[in-house]
Every structure is written in C-alpha cells, then in structure tokens.
Scaffold this motif. Structure first.
Motif, PDB file in Angstrom:
ATOM      1  N   SER A   1      15.021   8.129 -19.295  1.00 59.69           N
ATOM      2  CA  SER A   1      15.119   9.211 -20.278  1.00 59.69           C
ATOM      3  C   SER A   1      15.562   8.667 -21.629  1.00 59.69           C
ATOM      4  N   PHE A   2      16.529   7.760 -21.596  1.00 61.46           N
ATOM      5  CA  PHE A   2      17.029   7.172 -22.835  1.00 61.46           C
ATOM      6  C   PHE A   2      15.879   6.529 -23.613  1.00 61.46           C
ATOM      7  N   ALA A   3      15.087   5.722 -22.903  1.00 59.94           N
ATOM      8  CA  ALA A   3      13.975   5.020 -23.561  1.00 59.94           C
ATOM      9  C   ALA A   3      12.875   5.990 -23.980  1.00 59.94           C
ATOM     10  N   SER A   4      12.640   7.015 -23.161  1.00 53.10           N
ATOM     11  CA  SER A   4      11.630   8.032 -23.496  1.00 53.10           C
ATOM     12  C   SER A   4      11.987   8.744 -24.787  1.00 53.10           C
ATOM     13  N   VAL A   5      13.256   9.131 -24.894  1.00 50.11           N
ATOM     14  CA  VAL A   5      13.693   9.873 -26.069  1.00 50.11           C
ATOM     15  C   VAL A   5      13.566   8.993 -27.308  1.00 50.11           C
ATOM     16  N   GLN A   6      14.092   7.771 -27.198  1.00 54.43           N
ATOM     17  CA  GLN A   6      14.052   6.875 -28.351  1.00 54.43           C
ATOM     18  C   GLN A   6      12.611   6.625 -28.815  1.00 54.43           C
ATOM     19  N   GLY A   7      11.714   6.380 -27.838  1.00 53.92           N
ATOM     20  CA  GLY A   7      10.350   6.016 -28.212  1.00 53.92           C
ATOM     21  C   GLY A   7       9.464   7.219 -28.499  1.00 53.92           C
TER      22      GLY A   7
ATOM     23  N   LEU B   1      10.176  15.687 -42.369  1.00 57.26           N
ATOM     24  CA  LEU B   1       8.994  14.930 -41.944  1.00 57.26           C
ATOM     25  C   LEU B   1       7.784  15.624 -42.572  1.00 57.26           C
ATOM     26  N   PRO B   2       7.180  14.993 -43.605  1.00 61.58           N
ATOM     27  CA  PRO B   2       6.229  15.726 -44.440  1.00 61.58           C
ATOM     28  C   PRO B   2       4.984  16.215 -43.698  1.00 61.58           C
ATOM     29  N   LYS B   3       4.579  15.454 -42.673  1.00 58.65           N
ATOM     30  CA  LYS B   3       3.345  15.858 -42.003  1.00 58.65           C
ATOM     31  C   LYS B   3       3.590  16.748 -40.786  1.00 58.65           C
ATOM     32  N   SER B   4       4.857  17.144 -40.543  1.00 62.07           N
ATOM     33  CA  SER B   4       5.114  18.062 -39.430  1.00 62.07           C
ATOM     34  C   SER B   4       4.715  19.457 -39.876  1.00 62.07           C
ATOM     35  N   SER B   5       4.116  20.202 -38.941  1.00 62.55           N
ATOM     36  CA  SER B   5       3.608  21.500 -39.348  1.00 62.55           C
ATOM     37  C   SER B   5       3.424  22.412 -38.144  1.00 62.55           C
ATOM     38  N   GLY B   6       4.389  23.317 -37.977  1.00 62.23           N
ATOM     39  CA  GLY B   6       4.271  24.309 -36.910  1.00 62.23           C
ATOM     40  C   GLY B   6       4.744  23.781 -35.567  1.00 62.23           C
ATOM     41  N   LEU B   7       4.685  24.684 -34.566  1.00 65.62           N
ATOM     42  CA  LEU B   7       5.171  24.363 -33.223  1.00 65.62           C
ATOM     43  C   LEU B   7       4.388  23.212 -32.596  1.00 65.62           C
ATOM     44  N   LYS B   8       3.134  23.034 -33.051  1.00 61.53           N
ATOM     45  CA  LYS B   8       2.338  21.997 -32.385  1.00 61.53           C
ATOM     46  C   LYS B   8       2.902  20.592 -32.622  1.00 61.53           C
ATOM     47  N   SER B   9       3.654  20.420 -33.715  1.00 56.99           N
ATOM     48  CA  SER B   9       4.217  19.080 -33.957  1.00 56.99           C
ATOM     49  C   SER B   9       5.213  18.663 -32.874  1.00 56.99           C
ATOM     50  N   PRO B  10       6.260  19.470 -32.599  1.00 59.93           N
ATOM     51  CA  PRO B  10       7.138  19.054 -31.497  1.00 59.93           C
ATOM     52  C   PRO B  10       6.398  19.013 -30.158  1.00 59.93           C
ATOM     53  N   LEU B  11       5.410  19.876 -29.977  1.00 56.77           N
ATOM     54  CA  LEU B  11       4.675  19.846 -28.705  1.00 56.77           C
ATOM     55  C   LEU B  11       3.890  18.538 -28.552  1.00 56.77           C
ATOM     56  N   MET B  12       3.413  17.986 -29.675  1.00 62.67           N
ATOM     57  CA  MET B  12       2.734  16.680 -29.609  1.00 62.67           C
ATOM     58  C   MET B  12       3.703  15.594 -29.143  1.00 62.67           C
ATOM     59  N   CYS B  13       4.963  15.686 -29.601  1.00 64.21           N
ATOM     60  CA  CYS B  13       5.973  14.715 -29.153  1.00 64.21           C
ATOM     61  C   CYS B  13       6.186  14.855 -27.652  1.00 64.21           C
ATOM     62  N   LEU B  14       6.262  16.122 -27.207  1.00 60.27           N
ATOM     63  CA  LEU B  14       6.506  16.353 -25.786  1.00 60.27           C
ATOM     64  C   LEU B  14       5.363  15.806 -24.938  1.00 60.27           C
ATOM     65  N   THR B  15       4.148  15.884 -25.449  1.00 61.60           N
ATOM     66  CA  THR B  15       3.017  15.327 -24.691  1.00 61.60           C
ATOM     67  C   THR B  15       3.205  13.821 -24.498  1.00 61.60           C
ATOM     68  N   GLN B  16       3.688  13.143 -25.549  1.00 59.12           N
ATOM     69  CA  GLN B  16       3.966  11.703 -25.429  1.00 59.12           C
ATOM     70  C   GLN B  16       5.016  11.451 -24.353  1.00 59.12           C
ATOM     71  N   ALA B  17       6.097  12.227 -24.408  1.00 67.89           N
ATOM     72  CA  ALA B  17       7.199  12.001 -23.475  1.00 67.89           C
ATOM     73  C   ALA B  17       6.781  12.364 -22.050  1.00 67.89           C
ATOM     74  N   ARG B  18       6.045  13.451 -21.917  1.00 66.48           N
ATOM     75  CA  ARG B  18       5.606  13.873 -20.575  1.00 66.48           C
ATOM     76  C   ARG B  18       4.698  12.834 -19.943  1.00 66.48           C
ATOM     77  N   TYR B  19       3.898  12.189 -20.773  1.00 68.88           N
ATOM     78  CA  TYR B  19       3.034  11.117 -20.277  1.00 68.88           C
ATOM     79  C   TYR B  19       3.908  10.025 -19.628  1.00 68.88           C
ATOM     80  N   GLY B  20       4.976   9.647 -20.324  1.00 73.98           N
ATOM     81  CA  GLY B  20       5.881   8.624 -19.779  1.00 73.98           C
ATOM     82  C   GLY B  20       6.597   9.100 -18.528  1.00 73.98           C
TER      83      GLY B  20
END
Lengths: 395, 250
Positions: free
Chosen positions: A97-103, A237-256
C-alpha cells in the motif's frame, strides 16, 4: 540466510515474462525475503510501519517505477510494475500500500495532471523517498461516493484556501506532501473537483493516525484536517479536471492491487502447502487428507487464474488498451480470491494459524481492508454491472 | 583500475534438482538458474573498488551456454560495465579446460585484478580461479574475506582455522572471494533496464574434452524425519535412553 520464496507457477507463467520482467521480480523477491520478512510479524503486532525500509525501497527504484526515466523513475512497463506490487504484497499488504500510494496516487497525478515545473520539482524527490506523499480523496461521509465530497478550495488573490477533512489516508502522518482533492465550485458540481499539492507543514493542516485498526497494522492510516490552509497558485494541478481525475489515479492503484493480491495469495498458499506436508495428525501428514487436498487444489486453481488475468491486463495496459472496467474485474476477483486463500490457509493451519509467526492471519486481516479500499468489492460489482447492461446502479 | 570478474551460471540452491535420464547430468527443465552466490561477492568487490577509485572498468566474463547471457546481465544490472560470454556447448567437467578458455580471454588484456568466487555452488570444485592464475603466471590469493588495494599492491585477509591470515601481493593478481567480504547490492530496477544497453560480446569457444569424465550423478539419500521426544526437563530421561539404545552414541 533467510528462506527464499520460490513463487507459485503451475502454468509456466514465467515463460510469458521477459528477462527484464523476471529480473525485476527476482530483485524485489529477494529484498522482501531478506529485509521485510524477518521483521514484518513484529511490526504488525506492534502496529508500526517499517519506516526504516523507505531508503532501501527508494534505492531499488520501487517508487513510481512505471513512470519515465527523465524524472529519475525506472521507466518499467506495466507488467514489471505489477510484479513489484505482487512481490511487495507477498510480504505485506501495508508495505505494498505504501508503494502504491507513493507511485500510483501521488507521483502519477503529478505526472498526469501537473505542470512541467511541478513534475521537475516533486517527482525526483519522491523517487528518492526524500518526499513521501499521501492521497486525500475519501472523506468521513463520502467513501464509495467521492463525488459527494465537501472539502472546498476557494480561489483568492494569492492562491487557494482549502477547508475540509479526509479520512482513511494511507501514509497521512508520514507524508511531507498531500494530494488533496477539493471542489472549487458549488458542492453539487462534481466537475469542479481539482487536485492540489499541499505540503503537510502548511498552517492549518493536521494529520492524526487512526487508532485501533485490526487490519493493515504495519501501515499508517490517518485523518487529515484542513482548516483555512492557504496554498500558492502553483499548488493546483493544472490539468486536473472533475471527478474523473482522481478516478484515473484510482485505476492506476487498483491495477497494482490486482497484482498485489496475487502476491498475498501466493504467500498463503506456499505456507499452506508446506504446513500440510509437515504437520502430522493421526500419524500422517494432514496434506494426505482429502479435505486439505481440496483446499489446496482450490487455492492453486484460483491463484493460477488470477496470475493469467493480471498478466493479460498488464499487456493490454502496455498497449494502451486496458479499460477501467477491466481493472475493476481484476481488482474485484483477485482480492476476493486472495481473501479466500488466506482464510482457508488460516484454517488449514489449525490453532497455529492464529499466530503472527505464520502469515495467513495477517494477510487475511489485511485483505479485508484491501477488499474494502480503492473501490469496495461491491462497487466494482456495480461498475461491471453498468458495463454489461449500460444501466447505472449508482444514480 | 581495470577489473575482470569471472562468473558462472548455476542452479539456484533452493531449486529441487532432478537427475536427467542419462544419469550423469541434471535435468534443467523447470530449474531456476542464478549468478553463483560467491561470484556476487566478487562482482560487488569489483564495483566498490572502481567506485572508490572513481575511475576504471569492471568486465564480467563467463564461459558457458548461451543462457549464461542472462547471468552476465545480472552482473551488468548490479553495475558492471560490459560482459563477455565465451559461448560453448555446456561446461567441460574438467575445470582446467574452463580455466584455459578464460585465461586465453584474460591474457594481455591489461587487467589489474581478476576476481572469482571461491567456488561454484553446483560443483564445489574451487579450481578455476587458481588454475587461471597459474596459466597467466599471476599471484593468487584464495578465499579473500577482506581486501585493501593501494599503490599497486594489495592486502588480503583470509579466514583460516582459528584465526585470520594477512597476505600482501603485487598487482596484477587473481583473487577468489569468500562470504563476508561484502554485502552484495541488489540489482536496482534502473540497473536492470540499463543492463540491456550495455555491451555484451559473445565469442564462440570450444573447450577441450579434458581428463575427467562424469560417470554418475545421484541425489543424496532422503533424510529421515526427526523425532520430538518431549519438552523441557521431563524429556531428558527419554532422550538419554534413545541416544544410548537407538542412536548408540552414548
């Protein structure tokens, strides 16, 4: 010399990996055997994250390993990245989890939504472990429904003022920087959600560890409170826009996580097999009894399926073809089967299975959190339901 | 400082080895191969010497099958600069033939040090390092547990029965490394990626048949399960009885 983990590979999945992918896996595997396994049981019981391992993890290049080399990252493909998560979680879900969060939740959003200046300023220090990050999305009353968040950011002449509270934040009390998600418009406007890089020493920012956890005990989980925290304009974060931005991060983390869960399952299966062969009852190894053989056969079957699921998902991700729904399927399945494998191992070990000296119950308790975080099992069911039917069960 | 490290690809000691149907070799199917652990000390020491000197080159040399390229890349991932594979059909059973192949490659190549692991964990021969030294007419120090290099000379410590022997020698020299010399680094992920781009030269070689022939390879007999006779002082009487009557050692 510490015992060496041999992995579980019934279908020669190794043969589908490249030499580099195997080399990355083997490096992390040896590190986990030699540096993490000897201390993890004790840290878990004492409820301490093994902070002293951070510099070693950084030196190996484990943070943001699938991000590009120009920021000091290893520039690995997604399969090699997945194998790192698998091996770390073979040790403990908290360390993974530590590494997932950081990365995936801190470095990835800076990479994906940050300015060039932000990337150059933050990413190299995060690769080296000099700056630890955390990810503030979930709130006390908004877990599965992050779009309902009530943390707000108001723009001022000099920057932004943030107010709100975040909960269940891994690394929260350790972090020097928090990625905080907040609404910049009306509370019913999910499109106004933006991300901010908030240094945790800002006035008005506080993090308090959540006590009394019976799961992920070797990981810091905190509540963040933001009270009139003033950050400069370049914290956005200039290119963050709407709920989909954090959800994109979650997709990365869920993959891991989908890979990580396989690691936890492999650790338990390995323990179950060795125990079943050595533990004598009624004058013979318990592995000779049909009930235990059925347990082991189920475990091996599910682990093998999960391994192949991850590998193909990783190959798709490397081709830019993986969808969030495919990631949901893998996270949902693999964490579920890993929890089953951990529980069955715990039971196969009899009374010994409740001891920290063995791994099964620690993994089982951890996996109950993993089952719940980054989209609960149920939420992933609904994501798949929507994908199948075209009908949303959320609204 | 120009340093050669001679390395070998060996089966992982944790792998369960099967004897091939010919009864004199191991069945390589499903066996995991690794860089010989004693050679890891040699690679690490070479890297440290180069880093300390701030300049130099570390060259890894292996004699073996095409698969040994992967083993060479492990050393490159740790930080070695380039690799040479003397590619042969398998390894000759006679260490002298391996030594001749390596010596021919290392001769007149200007190495200040040539390092070997003290032995390979597959054949336990301890031969090739000293043989290469002899073929190159260089001084040889085996089982080095501590090393200092200064001003064209080296001082090595060797752990011997009941004490430590300190040896001084001129460069160039051949050394074989023992456990305890250092703690080998993990190949970091960036190193693994960089290893792909480092030069790895492959030279075909055909070692002679040598004087030795392996005629049989057998597994050790299966170990009997141990017996726990009890716990604490209550078990002493029974233990003594068994040692006397069953094991007959008292």
């Amino acid at each position: 010399m510490a015992a060496k983990f041999q992995g579980v590979d019934f279908y020669d999945v190794d043969g589908l990996l490249s030499e580099e992918e195997r080399a990355v896996r083997d490096t992390v595997r040896s590190w986990v055997d030699e540096r993490l396994m000897p201390i993890i049981g004790e840290h878990y019981v004492e409820g301490r994250f093994p902070k002293q391992l951070i510099p070693q993890m950084a030196e190996l290049g484990l943070f943001g390993a699938n991000l590009p080399e120009e920021y000091g990252c290893a520039g690995l493909n997604n399969v090699a990245y997945g194998l790192i998560m698998q091996e770390l979680e073979r040790g403990d879900s908290g360390v993974r989890s530590f590494a997932s969060v950081q990365g995936a939740l801190v470095m990835y959003p800076i990479y994906a939504f940050g300015s060039d200046e932000q990337k150059r300023r933050w990413l190299p220090k995060m690769v080296s472990g000099e700056v630890i990050g955390c990810f503030g999305l979930t709130e006390p009353d908004y877990g599965s429904n992050p779009g309902g968040m009530i943390t707000v950011a108001k723009e001022t002449k000099d920057g932004w003022v943030l107010n709100g509270a975040k909960m269940w934040i891994t690394n929260g009390s350790t972090a020097q920087a928090a990625i905080v998600w907040a609404k910049t418009g009306k509370l019913d406007d999910v499109n106004s959600i933006r991300g901010f890089i908030v240094p945790t020493d800002m006035k008005g920012f506080s993090a308090k560890d959540q006590k009394g956890k019976l799961s992920l005990r070797a990981s810091d989980t905190s509540e963040l409170v933001l009270e009139d925290v003033c950050v400069p304009k370049d914290a956005l974060l200039p290119k963050s826009s709407g709920l989909k931005s954090p959800l994109m991060c979650l997709t990365q983390a869920r993959y891991g996580i989908a890979w990580g869960a396989v690691g936890a399952a492999m650790a338990c299966y390995d323990e179950a097999v060795s125990y079943a062969k050595n533990r004598l009852m009624f004058g013979r190894p318990i592995g000779g009894f049909q009930l235990q053989q059925a347990r082991l056969a189920e475990m091996l079957t599910e682990i093998t399926k999960a391994q192949l699921l991850c590998l193909q998902l990783g190959r798709l991700k490397d081709q830019g073809k993986a969808t969030p729904q495919q990631v949901s399927l893998a996270k949902r399945n693999n964490v579920n089967i890993a929890t089953d494998v951990a529980r069955e191992t715990r039971r196969l070990l009899g009374a010994n299975g409740i001891l920290a000296e063995y791994q099964a119950m620690r993994h089982l308790a951890n996996l109950e959190s993993v089952y719940t975080y980054e989209g609960t099992h149920d939420v992933h069911t609904l994501i798949l339901g929507q994908e199948i039917t075209g009908l949303s069960a959320f609204n | 400082m120009k340093i050669a490290v001679c390395i070998k690809r060996v089966p992982d000691s944790e792998t369960r080895v099967k004897i091939a149907s010919d009864g004199k070799s191991i069945d390589e199917a499903g066996v995991k191969f690794i860089l010989n652990p004693y050679d890891e000390f040699a690679v690490e020491e070479a890297l440290r010497l180069k880093e300390k000197a701030g300049t130099g080159e570390v060259v890894v040399v292996a004699l073996g099958s095409v698969a040994a390229q992967e083993t060479i890349r492990t050393a490159l991932a740790m930080g070695a600069d380039r690799g040479v594979l003397l590619q042969s059909q398998g390894l000759p059973p006679d260490g002298l033939e391996t030594a001749k192949g390596l010596a021919a490659e290392l001769k007149d190549a200007g190495f200040d040090l040539i390092l070997f692991g003290k032995m390979a964990i597959d054949d336990y021969n301890h031969q090739v390092g000293p043989m290469v030294a002899e073929l190159l007419d260089l001084p040889c120090v085996t089982t080095v547990a501590h090393l200092e290099i200064a001003g064209g000379r080296g001082t090595a410590e060797r752990e011997i029965e009941g004490g430590v022997e300190v040896v001084e020698f001129p460069l160039p020299a051949v050394l074989t490394t023992d456990k305890g010399l250092n703690e080998p680094r993990y190949p970091a992920l960036k190193g693994i990626m960089a290893a792909k781009k480092k030069p790895l030269e492959v030279k075909l070689t055909a070692p002679g048949p040598g004087a030795l022939e392996i005629i049989a390879l057998t597994l050790p007999p299966e170990r009997q399960a141990g017996k726990i006779v009890g716990e604490g002082s209550a078990a002493v009487a029974e233990l003594v009885r068994l040692l006397r009557e069953e094991a007959k050692v008292l």
